[in-house]
Design an enzyme around this catalytic site. Structure first.
Site, short mmCIF file in Angstrom:
data_model
loop_
_atom_site.label_atom_id
_atom_site.label_comp_id
_atom_site.label_asym_id
_atom_site.label_seq_id
_atom_site.Cartn_x
_atom_site.Cartn_y
_atom_site.Cartn_z
N CYS A 8 3.36 -0.17 6.67
CA CYS A 8 4.76 1.26 5.44
C CYS A 8 5.82 0.61 5.01
CB CYS A 8 4.57 2.20 6.39
SG CYS A 8 2.86 2.89 7.64
N GLY A 34 3.03 1.98 1.05
CA GLY A 34 2.47 3.48 1.68
C GLY A 34 2.25 4.46 0.37
N ASN A 108 7.12 0.30 10.77
CA ASN A 108 6.29 -0.33 9.39
C ASN A 108 6.01 -1.38 10.77
OD1 ASN A 108 6.98 -2.68 7.24
ND2 ASN A 108 5.08 -1.65 7.62
N GLY A 109 5.02 -1.73 10.66
CA GLY A 109 4.18 -2.46 11.44
C GLY A 109 3.34 -1.77 12.47
N TYR A 250 0.16 -10.51 -1.18
CA TYR A 250 -0.40 -9.67 -1.97
C TYR A 250 0.40 -8.16 -1.70
CZ TYR A 250 -3.15 -5.16 -1.89
OH TYR A 250 -3.58 -3.71 -2.36
P1 AMP Z 1 -12.57 -7.70 -1.26
O1 AMP Z 1 -12.53 -6.73 -2.14
O2 AMP Z 1 -12.93 -7.28 -0.24
O3 AMP Z 1 -12.20 -8.73 -1.31
O4 AMP Z 1 -10.68 -7.61 -1.51
C1 AMP Z 1 -10.00 -8.27 -1.91
C2 AMP Z 1 -8.96 -7.62 -2.90
O5 AMP Z 1 -8.95 -5.86 -2.23
C3 AMP Z 1 -8.05 -8.28 -3.90
O6 AMP Z 1 -8.01 -8.12 -4.80
C4 AMP Z 1 -6.90 -6.88 -3.48
O7 AMP Z 1 -5.70 -7.57 -4.20
C5 AMP Z 1 -6.81 -6.20 -2.67
N1 AMP Z 1 -6.40 -6.31 -1.09
C6 AMP Z 1 -6.10 -7.34 -0.01
N2 AMP Z 1 -5.84 -7.08 1.26
C7 AMP Z 1 -6.02 -6.07 1.15
C8 AMP Z 1 -5.34 -4.90 1.64
N3 AMP Z 1 -5.10 -5.24 3.36
N4 AMP Z 1 -5.22 -3.82 1.51
C9 AMP Z 1 -5.52 -2.92 0.27
N5 AMP Z 1 -6.19 -3.73 -0.85
C10 AMP Z 1 -6.44 -5.47 -0.34
#
Ligand code: AMP
Length: 470
Positions: A8, A34, A108-109, A250
């Site tokens: 968050c 978030g 957050n955490g 990310y």
């Molecule tokens: P996937 O489609 O399951 O391989 O997820 C990877 C994609 O989801 C990538 O394009 C990332 O930008 C995004 N992503 C990775 N980790 C997260 C996360 N914890 N929450 C939301 N999006 C994520």
């Protein structure tokens, strides 16, 4: 562990003017942290008032809902829910009326010892209304405040009882505190603004108020944010920093500076290193918007291969990642992205994304590019293979979720239908972030955790114990 995840964003401001508009504005700035709920607590000189709602800040906290509230000290929160945890019920800040006055907390955490510690408190008669670890923190703090009216001592004692990741904005009546866990897993930064000081998960929030970065809250540090200064309470013991690398890869905004390293710059360097580690003979480099953009620019800069925007992202599509069902996730990806045919047709393309979790996104996107006429599709990833769960707030919870746990890189390349696949190495990622490996949490890519977690390998443990602060 808590059923509710807290990847968050938090804000806290103490200033010589009404801080409510600034809280609302800065929560919009950290909306990336978030999108499911948002809330503000403000101290009006007498008591704390809290407004919370579901959805984006604009919807959750419309101007009209905030108008009745004014105060010079306040905190705010944006919440990123996972499956099942959506809605206003779990929105923060969480507030409590205690014998020591009113408290509000934004977290957050994730606490890793939530179940164990909560059980202990339940056995001694504590009552909980939610299964949120934030409520546990506030209860522990309340216990210590009841025994001892010194807030700093009480926060220290609370930190001694909890473990895991926490960056907190805490208000006790009109006093504002920022607290970062002993490993500094989640970010928290101090800023100076006109007429006051603030804390925020991301420095972009300080920029938005025309302020200046003072410094990051140190691992294990408590800061009291006042109007004209801030006071620091450092742990006496040396805390091992273990900042989450995924913030740079990310999660955080590219214009944010965390622990002295700008997110955009790190991502660009990731792209450059990826280009050296996994070169390819292609016509264009394309990002997966938005998070792969800086990575792709770095790849293009390093190789001289032209950078093109070949995917149109629908900003209004729902979030694919948290949908409960694989079929739904796949459908949602196709709602979210569409290739720009003129950029793609007849080209050998290299796409860069920040990470692969299940592989859903890339499998869909590679297919779309081929359908749009790409002659080759190569994939490069700015995060090493994710193989281990995150217990510190990122929504990656079980090993069976991760495609890299079940398959080799070659197999994944085949599954997503790419011509080649290259992940940045762990050392390459560490080099791009520019910090020592020891100062980062790399648990999701190397399985070594900075805190003790049953059944997992431990790297080191920094514990705050009472009396260890100066
Ligand atoms: P996937 O489609 O399951 O391989 O997820 C990877 C994609 O989801 C990538 O394009 C990332 O930008 C995004 N992503 C990775 N980790 C997260 C996360 N914890 N929450 C939301 N999006 C994520």
């Amino acid at each position: 562990m808590s059923g509710l995840r807290h990847y968050c964003g938090v804000i806290g401001i103490n200033a010589d003017h009404n801080v409510v508009p600034s809280l609302q504005k800065t929560l919009m700035i950290i909306q990336n942290r978030g999108q499911d709920s948002a809330g503000i607590s403000v101290f009006d000189g007498m008591e704390i008032h809290t407004v919370k709602g579901a959805g984006l800040v604009q919807t959750a906290l419309p101007k009209e809902s905030l108008e009745p509230y004014k105060g010079k000290v306040g905190i705010g929160h944006v919440r990123y829910a996972t499956t099942g945890g959506k809605g206003v019920k779990n929105a923060q800040p969480m507030t409590m009326i205690t014998g020591s006055g009113m408290m509000a907390i934004a977290h957050n955490g994730d606490l890793t010892t939530y179940d164990k510690v909560k059980k202990k408190y339940l056995e001694t008669g504590a009552v909980f209304q939610t299964d949120s670890d934030t409520e546990l923190i506030i209860n522990i703090l309340n216990k210590y405040l009841g025994q001892n009216s010194d807030i700093i001592l009480s926060i220290r004692a609370t930190m001694g009882e909890i473990d895991g990741a926490y960056a907190l904005a805490l208000m006790v009546n009109g006093r504002l505190f920022g607290i970062r866990d002993p490993h500094g897993i989640r970010p928290l930064i101090i800023g100076k603004i006109a007429g006051g000081y603030m804390i925020a998960s991301e420095s972009a929030a300080i920029d938005a108020l025309g302020g200046e970065i003072v410094r990051d809250v140190a691992p294990g540090e408590i800061v009291e944010i006042c109007q004209d200064s801030f006071r620091s309470y450092m742990p006496k013991v040396k805390c091992h920093c273990a900042h989450c690398m995924f913030e740079w890869v990310y999660f955080a905004r590219p214009d944010t500076i965390m622990d002295g390293r700008e997110v955009y710059d790190v991502r660009r360097r990731i792209g450059e290193i990826l280009a050296r580690e996994h070169p390819a003979d292609v016509d264009i480099v394309m990002p997966i918007p938005d998070s792969g953009r800086a990575h792709a620019i770095g790849f293009s800069n390093e190789t001289g291969i032209p950078y093109e925007e070949g995917f149109m992202k629908n900003r209004f599509a729902e979030r694919t990642f948290i949908l409960p069902d694989q079929k739904e996730r796949e459908r949602a990806v196709s709602m979210k992205m569409n290739p720009i045919k003129s950029t793609v047709a007849g080209k050998r393309i290299l796409i860069v994304d920040d990470s692969i979790v299940r592989g859903t996104t890339l499998k869909q996107l590679v297919g779309m590019l081929r359908k749009a006429g790409a002659t080759e599709v190569h994939v490069r990833i700015g995060c090493p293979p994710i193989i281990a769960p995150c217990y510190y707030g990122v929504d990656m919870k079980t090993r069976d979720q991760f495609i890299a746990n079940k398959h080799t890189v070659d197999e994944i390349c085949h599954i997503i239908g790419a011509d080649s696949l290259g992940y940045i190495s762990i050392d390459g990622l560490v080099e791009a972030i520019g910090k020592s490996k020891e100062d980062l949490c790399l648990a999701c890519v190397n399985g070594k955790y900075p805190t003790r977690i049953e059944g997992e390998e431990e790297r080191f443990q920094s514990k705050i114990t009472d009396g260890k602060f100066e």
